[in-house]
Design a protein around this motif. Structure first.
Motif, PDB file in Angstrom:
ATOM      1  N   ASP A 182      44.458  21.327   1.997  1.00 22.31           N
ATOM      2  CA  ASP A 182      43.803  21.895   3.182  1.00 22.31           C
ATOM      3  C   ASP A 182      44.360  23.278   3.497  1.00 22.31           C
ATOM      4  O   ASP A 182      43.626  24.193   3.867  1.00 22.31           O
ATOM      5  CB  ASP A 182      43.963  20.950   4.367  1.00 22.31           C
ATOM      6  N   SER A 183      45.671  23.428   3.356  1.00 16.84           N
ATOM      7  CA  SER A 183      46.285  24.735   3.644  1.00 16.84           C
ATOM      8  C   SER A 183      45.875  25.789   2.613  1.00 16.84           C
ATOM      9  O   SER A 183      45.899  26.978   2.898  1.00 16.84           O
ATOM     10  CB  SER A 183      47.804  24.615   3.709  1.00 16.84           C
ATOM     11  N   LEU A 184      45.515  25.356   1.416  1.00 18.22           N
ATOM     12  CA  LEU A 184      45.051  26.290   0.393  1.00 18.22           C
ATOM     13  C   LEU A 184      43.571  26.637   0.544  1.00 18.22           C
ATOM     14  O   LEU A 184      43.058  27.487  -0.174  1.00 18.22           O
ATOM     15  CB  LEU A 184      45.297  25.713  -1.006  1.00 18.22           C
ATOM     16  N   GLY A 229      47.221  17.618   2.878  1.00 21.85           N
ATOM     17  CA  GLY A 229      47.683  18.717   3.715  1.00 21.85           C
ATOM     18  C   GLY A 229      47.869  20.000   2.919  1.00 21.85           C
ATOM     19  O   GLY A 229      47.514  21.097   3.377  1.00 21.85           O
ATOM     20  N   ILE A 230      48.418  19.888   1.721  1.00 24.05           N
ATOM     21  CA  ILE A 230      48.615  21.061   0.873  1.00 24.05           C
ATOM     22  C   ILE A 230      47.265  21.639   0.453  1.00 24.05           C
ATOM     23  O   ILE A 230      47.043  22.859   0.508  1.00 24.05           O
ATOM     24  CB  ILE A 230      49.472  20.705  -0.356  1.00 24.05           C
TER      25      ILE A 230
END
Length: 92
Positions: free
Chosen positions: A86-88, A83-84
């Motif tokens: 992907d957000s980056l 998730g981290i």
């Protein structure tokens, strides 16, 4: 069955604790389930080896719980990391 329960209980505990960090806690859980089954069969048969069967069963229960906790924690860590990333925008 008494000795099998004890051996599987010890092996499952070692694998669940030691292999948990490597993502192999589920193998300890499988061995723990077998230790619980063999321990229950060994306790039904009775005899002098009842304590051995009970010990294997207890070790299997501890290893099963620990293996499940570690496996869930590893999956949560992987999901959070994905998730981290992907957000980056790493996966774009």
């Amino acid at each position: 069955m008494h000795t099998a329960a004890l051996v599987l209980g010890i092996v499952s505990l070692v694998i669940a604790i030691g292999g948990g960090a490597a993502g192999m806690g589920w193998i300890g859980s499988v061995c723990g389930i077998l230790a619980i089954i063999f321990g229950a069969i060994g306790m039904k048969s009775g005899g002098e080896q009842k304590k051995t069967a009970r010990t294997g069963m207890i070790l299997g229960i501890i290893a099963l719980c620990w293996g499940l906790i570690v496996t869930i924690a590893c999956l949560a860590c992987i999901g959070t990391s994905a998730g981290i990333l992907d957000s980056l925008g790493v996966f774009d």
